[in-house]
Design an enzyme around this catalytic site. Structure first.
Site, mmCIF file in Angstrom:
data_model
loop_
_atom_site.group_PDB
_atom_site.id
_atom_site.type_symbol
_atom_site.label_atom_id
_atom_site.label_comp_id
_atom_site.label_asym_id
_atom_site.label_seq_id
_atom_site.Cartn_x
_atom_site.Cartn_y
_atom_site.Cartn_z
ATOM 1 N N GLY A 47 2.893 -1.073 4.334
ATOM 2 C CA GLY A 47 3.006 0.215 4.062
ATOM 3 C C GLY A 47 4.292 0.533 3.667
ATOM 4 O O GLY A 47 5.109 0.474 2.651
ATOM 5 N N GLY A 48 5.118 1.248 4.690
ATOM 6 C CA GLY A 48 6.506 1.690 4.620
ATOM 7 C C GLY A 48 7.496 0.798 3.702
ATOM 8 O O GLY A 48 8.125 1.279 3.001
ATOM 9 N N SER A 63 3.749 -2.124 10.414
ATOM 10 C CA SER A 63 5.149 -2.314 10.654
ATOM 11 C C SER A 63 5.850 -3.699 10.205
ATOM 12 O O SER A 63 6.597 -4.109 10.984
ATOM 13 C CB SER A 63 5.487 -1.822 12.002
ATOM 14 O OG SER A 63 5.094 -0.510 12.372
ATOM 15 N N GLU A 123 -6.726 4.539 7.984
ATOM 16 C CA GLU A 123 -6.664 5.973 7.844
ATOM 17 C C GLU A 123 -7.960 6.395 6.924
ATOM 18 O O GLU A 123 -8.416 7.671 7.265
ATOM 19 C CB GLU A 123 -5.271 5.902 6.782
ATOM 20 C CG GLU A 123 -3.971 5.980 7.548
ATOM 21 C CD GLU A 123 -2.805 5.343 6.807
ATOM 22 O OE1 GLU A 123 -3.026 5.260 5.681
ATOM 23 O OE2 GLU A 123 -2.104 4.472 7.654
ATOM 24 N N ASN A 170 0.735 -1.200 0.044
ATOM 25 C CA ASN A 170 0.020 0.036 -0.084
ATOM 26 C C ASN A 170 0.792 1.253 -0.058
ATOM 27 O O ASN A 170 1.652 1.544 1.102
ATOM 28 C CB ASN A 170 -0.953 -0.151 1.131
ATOM 29 C CG ASN A 170 -1.736 1.189 1.288
ATOM 30 O OD1 ASN A 170 -1.867 1.850 0.358
ATOM 31 N ND2 ASN A 170 -2.619 1.431 2.293
ATOM 32 N N TRP A 171 0.983 1.579 -1.147
ATOM 33 C CA TRP A 171 1.852 2.928 -1.058
ATOM 34 C C TRP A 171 1.510 4.243 -0.655
ATOM 35 O O TRP A 171 1.969 5.317 -0.592
ATOM 36 C CB TRP A 171 2.141 3.169 -2.852
ATOM 37 C CG TRP A 171 3.040 1.908 -3.289
ATOM 38 C CD1 TRP A 171 3.505 0.976 -2.681
ATOM 39 C CD2 TRP A 171 3.358 1.991 -4.831
ATOM 40 N NE1 TRP A 171 4.200 0.086 -3.652
ATOM 41 C CE2 TRP A 171 4.106 0.659 -4.972
ATOM 42 C CE3 TRP A 171 3.238 2.769 -5.915
ATOM 43 C CZ2 TRP A 171 4.492 0.161 -6.286
ATOM 44 C CZ3 TRP A 171 3.674 2.389 -7.271
ATOM 45 C CH2 TRP A 171 4.244 1.089 -7.261
ATOM 46 N N LYS A 172 0.168 4.208 -0.337
ATOM 47 C CA LYS A 172 -0.510 5.492 0.380
ATOM 48 C C LYS A 172 -0.227 6.628 -0.443
ATOM 49 O O LYS A 172 -0.180 6.610 -1.639
ATOM 50 C CB LYS A 172 -0.091 5.453 1.853
ATOM 51 C CG LYS A 172 -0.344 4.400 2.573
ATOM 52 C CD LYS A 172 -0.063 4.432 4.047
ATOM 53 C CE LYS A 172 -0.148 3.031 4.794
ATOM 54 N NZ LYS A 172 0.004 3.081 6.406
HETATM 55 P P1 13P Z 1 3.071 0.298 7.579
HETATM 56 O O1 13P Z 1 3.650 -0.975 7.087
HETATM 57 O O2 13P Z 1 3.929 1.419 7.174
HETATM 58 O O3 13P Z 1 3.058 0.013 9.183
HETATM 59 O O4 13P Z 1 1.580 0.714 7.182
HETATM 60 C C1 13P Z 1 0.596 -0.463 7.253
HETATM 61 C C2 13P Z 1 -0.535 -0.105 6.412
HETATM 62 O O5 13P Z 1 -1.289 0.676 6.894
HETATM 63 C C3 13P Z 1 -0.672 -0.867 5.170
HETATM 64 O O6 13P Z 1 -1.944 -0.637 4.931
#
Ligand code: 13P
Length: 246
Positions: A230-231, A209, A93, A9-11
């Protein structure tokens, strides 16, 4: 058996050139693992044109209406015509910053079903709820109010992502026991509502994470069928290492 899935998920990260470069570096080397990335919707077209075989592209959000006067919104048919094959529903989010509640998320589930659009349904408790020891009932309610109205046939093969809010972007990962306990409970609720066949066919991903250092341990939980990253999905080498954890 539930399908194994690794999702990035690149957000709201990356610009066009960076997104194009990142997708080129993402390779799915595992025959039996589904790999999906969710870029910003404005880049779905470019990313799906640049992707390697065995990688799917999804939309981080979609609107419930098929078209019309909804400035700034995107419909499933628009996203599909740009190359998206799957959507995210109920990311924490969107719940927290865009006031998406269980009722609206149920409508999104129904919109996706009506349009034959695959989706990943996200759930997870905030820190306060976990500290109060109410995480199981909280997540059960999220699922009951938005997802578990589907029929058995509709529920088969669906994908749920458990993302504890306190673990997202914090560097604090759920432990093996915390992840396994929630994932086992989710599978049990599906079993109770439907049956064993359905429960064993639903993929339950962990997010929060998750990175190249801990993916192996998290993916070894018997009820964890993959990850929503995510990250660590923003760099090809770390994301590919996570895919290769399988
Ligand atoms: P992180 O891996 O950055 O904690 O984010 C998780 C996330 O919200 C994936 O949708």
């Amino acid at each position: 058996m539930a399908q194994k899935i690794v999702v990035g998920n690149w957000k709201m990260n990356l610009e066009l050139n960076e997104a194009k470069e990142l997708i080129q570096g993402i390779k799915n080397t595992q025959d039996d693992v589904r790999v999906i990335v969710f870029p910003s919707s404005v880049f779905i077209n470019a990313v799906s044109e640049g992707k390697n075989e065995g990688v799917e592209v999804g939309a981080q959000n979609f609107h419930t209406e098929p078209k019309g006067a909804f400035t700034g919104e995107l419909s499933i048919s628009q996203l599909r015509s740009s190359g998206a094959t799957v959507g995210l529903i109920g990311h924490s989010e969107r719940r927290a910053y865009f006031s998406e509640g269980n009722e609206l998320l149920k409508m999104k589930v129904d919109t996706a079903m009506a349009n034959n659009f695959d989706f990943i349904f996200c759930c997870g408790e905030p820190l306060m709820i976990r500290e109060a020891g109410k995480e199981l009932e909280f997540v059960k309610m999220q699922l009951e109010e938005s997802l578990l109205h589907l029929t058995k046939e509709q529920m088969m093969g669906k994908v749920i992502a458990y993302e504890p809010v306190w673990a997202i972007g914090t560097g604090v990962t759920a432990s093996f026991d915390q992840a396994e306990s929630m994932h086992r409970s989710i599978r049990t609720w599906i079993h109770e509502r439907y049956d064993a066949e359905t429960a064993n066919n639903v993929s339950i991903l962990y997010g929060g994470s998750c990175n190249q250092a801990n993916a192996n341990e998290l993916f070894s939980c018997p009820n964890v069928d993959g990850g929503l990253i995510g990250g660590a999905s923003l760099k090809a080498d770390s994301f590919c290492t996570i895919i290769d954890s399988y």
